[in-house]
Design a protein around this motif. Structure first.
Motif, PDB file in Angstrom:
ATOM      1  N   VAL A   1     -27.591 -39.133   3.937  1.00 39.52           N
ATOM      2  CA  VAL A   1     -26.356 -38.881   3.203  1.00 39.52           C
ATOM      3  C   VAL A   1     -26.434 -39.606   1.867  1.00 39.52           C
ATOM      4  O   VAL A   1     -26.578 -40.835   1.821  1.00 39.52           O
ATOM      5  N   LEU A   2     -26.356 -38.859   0.778  1.00 39.00           N
ATOM      6  CA  LEU A   2     -26.474 -39.448  -0.553  1.00 39.00           C
ATOM      7  C   LEU A   2     -25.225 -40.251  -0.916  1.00 39.00           C
ATOM      8  O   LEU A   2     -24.103 -39.834  -0.632  1.00 39.00           O
ATOM      9  N   LYS A   3     -25.444 -41.427  -1.528  1.00 45.30           N
ATOM     10  CA  LYS A   3     -24.353 -42.251  -2.048  1.00 45.30           C
ATOM     11  C   LYS A   3     -24.064 -41.781  -3.474  1.00 45.30           C
ATOM     12  O   LYS A   3     -24.595 -42.321  -4.441  1.00 45.30           O
TER      13      LYS A   3
ATOM     14  N   GLY B   1     -27.609 -42.190 -10.524  1.00 46.04           N
ATOM     15  CA  GLY B   1     -28.941 -41.668 -10.222  1.00 46.04           C
ATOM     16  C   GLY B   1     -29.042 -40.983  -8.878  1.00 46.04           C
ATOM     17  O   GLY B   1     -30.074 -40.374  -8.581  1.00 46.04           O
ATOM     18  N   ALA B   2     -27.999 -41.044  -8.042  1.00 47.48           N
ATOM     19  CA  ALA B   2     -28.075 -40.465  -6.703  1.00 47.48           C
ATOM     20  C   ALA B   2     -28.201 -38.943  -6.749  1.00 47.48           C
ATOM     21  O   ALA B   2     -28.953 -38.349  -5.972  1.00 47.48           O
ATOM     22  N   VAL B   3     -27.447 -38.314  -7.647  1.00 46.32           N
ATOM     23  CA  VAL B   3     -27.522 -36.850  -7.753  1.00 46.32           C
ATOM     24  C   VAL B   3     -28.904 -36.428  -8.239  1.00 46.32           C
ATOM     25  O   VAL B   3     -29.497 -35.473  -7.725  1.00 46.32           O
ATOM     26  N   LYS B   4     -29.455 -37.162  -9.219  1.00 48.24           N
ATOM     27  CA  LYS B   4     -30.812 -36.875  -9.684  1.00 48.24           C
ATOM     28  C   LYS B   4     -31.812 -37.054  -8.553  1.00 48.24           C
ATOM     29  O   LYS B   4     -32.782 -36.299  -8.433  1.00 48.24           O
ATOM     30  N   SER B   5     -31.568 -38.054  -7.711  1.00 47.42           N
ATOM     31  CA  SER B   5     -32.447 -38.299  -6.575  1.00 47.42           C
ATOM     32  C   SER B   5     -32.418 -37.130  -5.602  1.00 47.42           C
ATOM     33  O   SER B   5     -33.450 -36.687  -5.097  1.00 47.42           O
ATOM     34  N   PHE B   6     -31.217 -36.597  -5.334  1.00 46.37           N
ATOM     35  CA  PHE B   6     -31.052 -35.454  -4.440  1.00 46.37           C
ATOM     36  C   PHE B   6     -31.790 -34.233  -4.984  1.00 46.37           C
ATOM     37  O   PHE B   6     -32.539 -33.557  -4.266  1.00 46.37           O
ATOM     38  N   ILE B   7     -31.608 -33.969  -6.277  1.00 42.64           N
ATOM     39  CA  ILE B   7     -32.251 -32.814  -6.900  1.00 42.64           C
ATOM     40  C   ILE B   7     -33.770 -32.976  -6.890  1.00 42.64           C
ATOM     41  O   ILE B   7     -34.514 -32.030  -6.592  1.00 42.64           O
ATOM     42  N   ALA B   8     -34.243 -34.189  -7.202  1.00 37.87           N
ATOM     43  CA  ALA B   8     -35.688 -34.441  -7.227  1.00 37.87           C
ATOM     44  C   ALA B   8     -36.302 -34.239  -5.852  1.00 37.87           C
ATOM     45  O   ALA B   8     -37.384 -33.657  -5.713  1.00 37.87           O
ATOM     46  N   GLU B   9     -35.606 -34.708  -4.812  1.00 39.31           N
ATOM     47  CA  GLU B   9     -36.138 -34.587  -3.458  1.00 39.31           C
ATOM     48  C   GLU B   9     -36.173 -33.133  -3.014  1.00 39.31           C
ATOM     49  O   GLU B   9     -37.152 -32.679  -2.416  1.00 39.31           O
ATOM     50  N   CYS B  10     -35.117 -32.386  -3.299  1.00 44.42           N
ATOM     51  CA  CYS B  10     -35.094 -30.960  -2.951  1.00 44.42           C
ATOM     52  C   CYS B  10     -36.179 -30.205  -3.701  1.00 44.42           C
ATOM     53  O   CYS B  10     -36.872 -29.357  -3.131  1.00 44.42           O
ATOM     54  N   GLU B  11     -36.338 -30.522  -4.994  1.00 42.18           N
ATOM     55  CA  GLU B  11     -37.338 -29.852  -5.810  1.00 42.18           C
ATOM     56  C   GLU B  11     -38.745 -30.131  -5.312  1.00 42.18           C
ATOM     57  O   GLU B  11     -39.599 -29.237  -5.246  1.00 42.18           O
ATOM     58  N   ALA B  12     -38.980 -31.390  -4.908  1.00 42.47           N
ATOM     59  CA  ALA B  12     -40.323 -31.772  -4.462  1.00 42.47           C
ATOM     60  C   ALA B  12     -40.666 -31.181  -3.102  1.00 42.47           C
ATOM     61  O   ALA B  12     -41.810 -30.813  -2.850  1.00 42.47           O
ATOM     62  N   LEU B  13     -39.683 -31.073  -2.212  1.00 44.28           N
ATOM     63  CA  LEU B  13     -39.958 -30.699  -0.828  1.00 44.28           C
ATOM     64  C   LEU B  13     -39.769 -29.225  -0.514  1.00 44.28           C
ATOM     65  O   LEU B  13     -40.184 -28.766   0.547  1.00 44.28           O
ATOM     66  N   ARG B  14     -39.161 -28.465  -1.400  1.00 41.62           N
ATOM     67  CA  ARG B  14     -38.730 -27.116  -1.034  1.00 41.62           C
ATOM     68  C   ARG B  14     -39.881 -26.178  -0.678  1.00 41.62           C
ATOM     69  O   ARG B  14     -39.718 -25.278   0.151  1.00 41.62           O
ATOM     70  N   ASN B  15     -41.051 -26.358  -1.289  1.00 39.27           N
ATOM     71  CA  ASN B  15     -42.179 -25.450  -1.030  1.00 39.27           C
ATOM     72  C   ASN B  15     -43.367 -26.130  -0.365  1.00 39.27           C
ATOM     73  O   ASN B  15     -44.428 -25.516  -0.248  1.00 39.27           O
TER      74      ASN B  15
ATOM     75  N   HIS C   1     -46.013 -39.902   8.539  1.00 33.30           N
ATOM     76  CA  HIS C   1     -45.443 -38.882   7.658  1.00 33.30           C
ATOM     77  C   HIS C   1     -44.830 -39.585   6.449  1.00 33.30           C
ATOM     78  O   HIS C   1     -44.022 -40.503   6.605  1.00 33.30           O
ATOM     79  N   VAL C   2     -45.206 -39.159   5.252  1.00 32.72           N
ATOM     80  CA  VAL C   2     -44.640 -39.726   4.030  1.00 32.72           C
ATOM     81  C   VAL C   2     -43.279 -39.086   3.769  1.00 32.72           C
ATOM     82  O   VAL C   2     -43.128 -37.862   3.842  1.00 32.72           O
ATOM     83  N   GLY C   3     -42.278 -39.915   3.462  1.00 30.88           N
ATOM     84  CA  GLY C   3     -40.938 -39.417   3.211  1.00 30.88           C
ATOM     85  C   GLY C   3     -40.310 -40.049   1.983  1.00 30.88           C
ATOM     86  O   GLY C   3     -40.946 -40.823   1.274  1.00 30.88           O
ATOM     87  N   ASP C   4     -39.037 -39.737   1.750  1.00 30.02           N
ATOM     88  CA  ASP C   4     -38.230 -40.238   0.638  1.00 30.02           C
ATOM     89  C   ASP C   4     -38.829 -39.890  -0.718  1.00 30.02           C
ATOM     90  O   ASP C   4     -39.510 -40.692  -1.353  1.00 30.02           O
ATOM     91  N   PHE C   5     -38.530 -38.671  -1.172  1.00 27.07           N
ATOM     92  CA  PHE C   5     -39.031 -38.182  -2.446  1.00 27.07           C
ATOM     93  C   PHE C   5     -37.959 -38.242  -3.530  1.00 27.07           C
ATOM     94  O   PHE C   5     -37.984 -37.457  -4.475  1.00 27.07           O
ATOM     95  N   GLY C   6     -37.030 -39.179  -3.396  1.00 24.27           N
ATOM     96  CA  GLY C   6     -35.934 -39.267  -4.349  1.00 24.27           C
ATOM     97  C   GLY C   6     -36.337 -39.652  -5.758  1.00 24.27           C
ATOM     98  O   GLY C   6     -35.602 -39.401  -6.717  1.00 24.27           O
ATOM     99  N   LEU C   7     -37.509 -40.268  -5.914  1.00 24.25           N
ATOM    100  CA  LEU C   7     -37.999 -40.633  -7.250  1.00 24.25           C
ATOM    101  C   LEU C   7     -39.207 -39.804  -7.666  1.00 24.25           C
ATOM    102  O   LEU C   7     -39.850 -40.093  -8.679  1.00 24.25           O
ATOM    103  N   ALA C   8     -39.513 -38.786  -6.870  1.00 27.91           N
ATOM    104  CA  ALA C   8     -40.716 -37.994  -7.116  1.00 27.91           C
ATOM    105  C   ALA C   8     -40.621 -37.210  -8.417  1.00 27.91           C
ATOM    106  O   ALA C   8     -39.530 -36.865  -8.882  1.00 27.91           O
ATOM    107  N   LYS C   9     -41.785 -36.937  -8.997  1.00 32.36           N
ATOM    108  CA  LYS C   9     -41.877 -36.109 -10.203  1.00 32.36           C
ATOM    109  C   LYS C   9     -42.788 -34.927  -9.907  1.00 32.36           C
ATOM    110  O   LYS C   9     -43.895 -35.088  -9.414  1.00 32.36           O
ATOM    111  N   VAL C  10     -42.305 -33.739 -10.215  1.00 34.37           N
ATOM    112  CA  VAL C  10     -43.099 -32.525 -10.102  1.00 34.37           C
ATOM    113  C   VAL C  10     -43.780 -32.287 -11.443  1.00 34.37           C
ATOM    114  O   VAL C  10     -43.122 -32.251 -12.487  1.00 34.37           O
TER     115      VAL C  10
END
Length: 209
Positions: free
Chosen positions: A53-55, A60-74, A173-182
């Motif tokens: 659950v995002l705080k 930066g939490a919303v950016k973290s959510f978007i980054a994680e979805c973007e990184a993991l979606r495919n 399993h590697v997790g938490d892609f909230g700071l990931a860059k595509v």
């Protein structure tokens, strides 16, 4: 997220018993993770999930959510935490609510095995050399996939023991892609890795410079 239909807020409330503190398994800068039971399989057994659950009040939490979805979606790999679904909704108080639902990892994080909480009354857990090497290989396979074989190259930016999760068979399993860059094809990596968030990662784990 392609292939991951959204889930209703009410379903996550039910799955986590109202986000009960007894189901809280961890908390970070941008979100809290709750254990839950979601859906019913063909054999009648409910599947265990981890609900992040995002705080949203945290900068930066919303950016973290978007980054994680973007990184993991495919992405699909045995050594990446599997995304079950996501939620972008409104909570029962009318506030924005965002969450990502992952497959639950029953053996917790690598950090919990390397640095167990001395206050916990659980049995002593120990990783022998063979298990440590297997975990290192699992993480290496995940990074190789992210950098070389995924649909778009991804830089995790916050790889640490608390973000390495272990399933029932002790597969990492590697997790938490909230700071990931595509990395966008044709763009310089340095440029793509630059962010308005400034320092990226955790002190002690982030690359220097």
């Amino acid at each position: 997220m392609q292939g991951h239909p959204l889930i209703a807020y009410s379903e996550l409330v039910k799955a986590t018993d109202g986000f009960s503190p007894t189901n809280l398994v961890g908390s970070g800068s941008f979100g809290s993770v709750y254990k839950g039971e979601l859906g019913v399989q063909d054999d009648g057994i409910r599947s265990l999930v981890a609900v992040k659950v995002l705080k949203l009040q945290t900068p930066g939490a919303v950016k973290s959510f978007i980054a994680e979805c973007e990184a993991l979606r495919n992405m699909r790999h045995r050594n990446l935490v599997k995304v079950v679904t996501a939620c972008a909704s409104i909570d029962d108080r009318g506030n924005d609510f965002k969450a990502i639902v992952y497959e639950f990892m029953p053996n917790g994080s690598l950090e919990g095995w390397l640095h167990p909480d001395i206050n916990e009354q659980s049995e002593h857990r120990y990783l022998d050399l063979a298990k440590r090497v297997n975990i290192l290989l699992d993480v290496a396979y995940a990074l190789h996939y992210l950098h070389c074989d995924s649909p778009m190259p991804v830089i995790h930016c916050d790889l640490k023991s608390s973000n390495v999760l272990l399933d029932a068979d002790m597969v990492a399993h590697v997790g938490d892609f909230g700071l990931a860059k595509v990395i966008v094809e044709g763009s310089p990596i340095v440029q793509q890795s630059t962010s308005s968030m400034g320092f990226r990662g955790t002190i002690g784990y982030a690359a220097p410079g």
